[in-house]
Design an enzyme around this catalytic site. Sequence first.
Site, PDB file in Angstrom:
ATOM      1  CE1 TYR A 260      -2.884   1.246  -6.791  1.00 21.50           C
ATOM      2  CE2 TYR A 260      -3.465   2.990  -5.032  1.00 21.50           C
ATOM      3  CZ  TYR A 260      -3.700   2.123  -6.165  1.00 21.50           C
ATOM      4  OH  TYR A 260      -4.892   2.517  -6.845  1.00 21.50           O
TER       5      TYR A 260
ATOM      6  CD  GLU B 171     -23.765 -15.780 -14.623  1.00 21.41           C
ATOM      7  OE1 GLU B 171     -23.545 -14.756 -14.440  1.00 21.41           O
ATOM      8  OE2 GLU B 171     -24.424 -16.169 -15.701  1.00 21.41           O
TER       9      GLU B 171
ATOM     10  CG  ASP C  62      -2.345  -0.924   1.151  1.00 18.92           C
ATOM     11  OD1 ASP C  62      -2.049  -1.649   0.132  1.00 18.92           O
ATOM     12  OD2 ASP C  62      -2.584  -1.207   2.304  1.00 18.92           O
TER      13      ASP C  62
ATOM     14  CD  GLU D  39     -26.868  -6.383  -8.662  1.00 17.37           C
ATOM     15  OE1 GLU D  39     -27.756  -6.295  -7.757  1.00 17.37           O
ATOM     16  OE2 GLU D  39     -27.104  -6.465  -9.726  1.00 17.37           O
TER      17      GLU D  39
ATOM     18  CB  CYS E   4     -49.880   2.339  28.977  1.00 14.41           C
ATOM     19  SG  CYS E   4     -48.945   3.114  28.054  1.00 14.41           S
TER      20      CYS E   4
ATOM     21  CE  LYS F 224     -31.425 -11.672  -8.370  1.00 16.97           C
ATOM     22  NZ  LYS F 224     -31.609 -10.721  -7.268  1.00 16.97           N
TER      23      LYS F 224
ATOM     24  NE  ARG G  11     -34.455  -3.852 -12.995  1.00 19.83           N
ATOM     25  CZ  ARG G  11     -35.553  -3.870 -12.570  1.00 19.83           C
ATOM     26  NH1 ARG G  11     -35.984  -3.176 -11.509  1.00 19.83           N
ATOM     27  NH2 ARG G  11     -36.553  -4.496 -13.140  1.00 19.83           N
TER      28      ARG G  11
ATOM     29  CB  CYS H  89     -49.040   6.769  30.384  1.00 14.66           C
ATOM     30  SG  CYS H  89     -50.606   5.876  29.813  1.00 14.66           S
TER      31      CYS H  89
ATOM     32  CG  LEU I  93     -33.469 -12.858 -14.431  1.00 13.61           C
ATOM     33  CD1 LEU I  93     -32.121 -13.663 -13.944  1.00 13.61           C
ATOM     34  CD2 LEU I  93     -33.530 -13.401 -15.743  1.00 13.61           C
TER      35      LEU I  93
END
Length: 659
Positions: A34, A109, A31, A166, A398, A111, A132, A401, A81
Site C-alpha cells: 500500500y 443504531e 501495508d 459522527e 493542613c 450512538k 454541528r 503547611c 434528540l
Amino acid sequence: MDIQTRIKELRKQINEANYLYHTKDQPIISDFVYDGLMRELIELETKYPEYDDETSPTKKIGGVVLDAFKKHTHTVPMMSLSNIFNKEELKVFYDRIQKVIPNTSFTTELKIDGLAVTLIYEKGIFKKAATRGNGVVGEDITENVKTIKTLPLQLSKPLDIEVRGEIYMSHKTFKEVNLERANSNLDLFVNPRNAAAGTVRQLDSKVVAKRRLDLFTYTVVGASNFNSTQKETLEFLSELGFPVNPHYKLVDNLDALSDAIDNYDILRKTLPYDTDGVVIKVNQFEHYETIGYTAKYPKYAGAYKFEAEKQITKVEDIIFQVGRTGVITPVAVLTPVFISGSLVSRATLHNEDYILNKDIRIDDQVLVHKAGEIIPEVIEVVLGSRTNQAPFEMVKHCPACESNLVRKQGEADYYCANDNCPGKNVFGLIHFASRAAMDIDTLGEKVVELLHDQTYLQTIPDIYKLHTFKDQLEELPGFGKKKVEKLLNAIEASKMQTLDRLIFGLGIKNVGAKVAKTLLNHYPSITLLADAKYEDLIQIPDIGPEIADSVTTYFSNESNQHMLEELKNLGLQMTYKIDVVTTHPFNGKTFVVTGTLDDFSRTEASDIIEKLGGKVSGSVSKKTDYVLAGKEAGSKLTKALELGIEVMDEATFKVKINE
C-alpha cells in the site's frame, strides 16, 4: 501504459484498498505494498500536475494549514434528540408513538461517542464538511475531514447530497496518540471523544492525518427524497461508499426494542470505539410529520442513554488537597480502573460528611462511576468484602503547611486559615493567571507548579517580578528564550486587565466574576472597596451576608493589604471604569448569551455587550433583541428560533462590536 492511465489505475487500487480495509475490515494488500502504491502516486501527481484530481486518495494525506475556520450555516439545523434514561421512559416513548401510528416499526443504531459532522457532495464529489456548532452555524472543517480514510471523496453515483455522521477515534489510535503526547511531554487527551474533537479543530491538516480519525454516517438531509425508510437510508449510504455502523436493527415491538438495548449494552463493551447510547427512530419517513416535533426535538426519535458505567476497585489511600480558598478536599487514591473511556486512579470524596455517611475506608472495595460521565466519584462501599479496615478520621492539620484546620458552623468543608499556605498559594496562583481572571497566556497549571517548586513564585506579586529571573527561567526544563519572552510579555500585558478581573483573580471566597463587577459598580476603586462597611455592602442587590463577610474579612487582613499595595506599585489597574458607548448599535438592546464561544467566555462576551450599552439577560423572552449562540446552544436557541428573535453567531458578533 501511459502516465494518465497509470495514475488512474493507482487511484483505483488505493481507493479499493482503503474501502475494503477501513469499511469492510478486509485488507487485500500488505501495508508495504500500500505504501509503495501511495508513494508512486504522489510522485506521479507531483511530476504531472496536469492530472491533478480533487478526489485522489493523496488528498487524504493532509498538508493544508489554515489561519482560522470559516463559518458554515446549515441548510437544515443539526439539532439534538431527546434522551431516554431507563426502560420506564422507553415505554412512555413507545406508547406515545403507537397511539399516533399503531404497529409501527423502529430502527435501532449505536450512538457513537464522537463529534457530529455534516458532509456535502456535488455531483458525487466531496466539497465540504462542517461541525454541528450551535446547531444553526458550524465551522468548515473540510481540509481536516479529507484526511479521514473511510471518507469517500467520490461517490458511486453523481448525486448532490448532504450526509450526516459522527467522527470518532478508536481505542487503539487513542492509546497511540496519547503515548506520542506523553513522550513529547504534552498534556494527554482525557478520552477518545476529547481527542477527536481536539484533532478536528487543528489548523494543520497534516497533524489531523497523523491522528487517524474515523467516521460513521447515519442519515441524509432530505432522506425521503432518496428512500422511504431509515433502514433503506443506511443501506443506501453503504452503497454510495459511506462507512455505516453495521450494528443497526429493525424491531417492531416494545419487547424487541428492550432486548435490542440490552444486547447493545453488552456489545458496546467489546467494541474498539466508544458509544454512549442507542438511537431509536421510527422507520417509515412518511410518519414523521404525523408524529411531529417539539420545539427542541423530533418526537419520532430518541436517544436511549446507557446507565453510567460503574466499576469496583480498591481505595488504596485517602489524601487531601488544598484549594485556592483553603478548602480541604479528601480524594480517594484508587487502584487504576478503566471507566467510560479513560483510566481512573482518583475520585473526589467531597468532604468529611460525605465519607462518614457512606462509611468509606482505606482498603475498602468501592463502586465508582463518572458523575455526568466526567468526574470520577465513589458511590458506595462493597461492604461484603470489608475485613478490618479502620474508620475514616478527618485530618486536623493542613497537609501543605500543618496549620490547624477550621470548620465554620453550618458548613461541610474544612479550611486552612493560613494566608501563606503554599498549597493554597499554588491553586491561588493558577486561578489568578487563568483565562477567566488575569488571562496570562503561557502561565498555565504546570508552569505555575514548576515555578512554585523552584521558588520563583510564592505570592501573586512574584508573578510581576519574574522578569528579574529571565536568564534563570530560560534554563528550566521545557523553557527557552522564546517561551520565556512570550511568558513575560503576557505578564506585562496583564497589568492592563480591568480591576474586576483582578478582584476575581484574588480568590476572595464567594466573589466570582459577576460579583466582582457588581461590587465595583458601587465601589469603583480598590481603596473604596477596601473601606466598604459590611452594613453598606449588604444593601447592594445580589450581595448577601456571606459575600459581605468575605469581602470585609479579606480587606481587613494586613497581609492582603500589603499585597494589594505591592500590586499597585507594580503597575496593575486599581480603578474601575465602565465606558458605555451610547451610539453603538448594541445600545439599549437586550441580549441572551448561550452555548460555548471560541474566543470569548460568556462572561467576556457579556462584558463587551454591557460596555457597548447593551443589557444581558439570563432568559429568552419577547423582549430579547438578540441571542448570541455558541456551540452546544440548547433550549435558549430553540426558544429564540420559535419567537423569531435574531440569532447572532460569534463571527457576526466580532464584526458588530467593531461597528
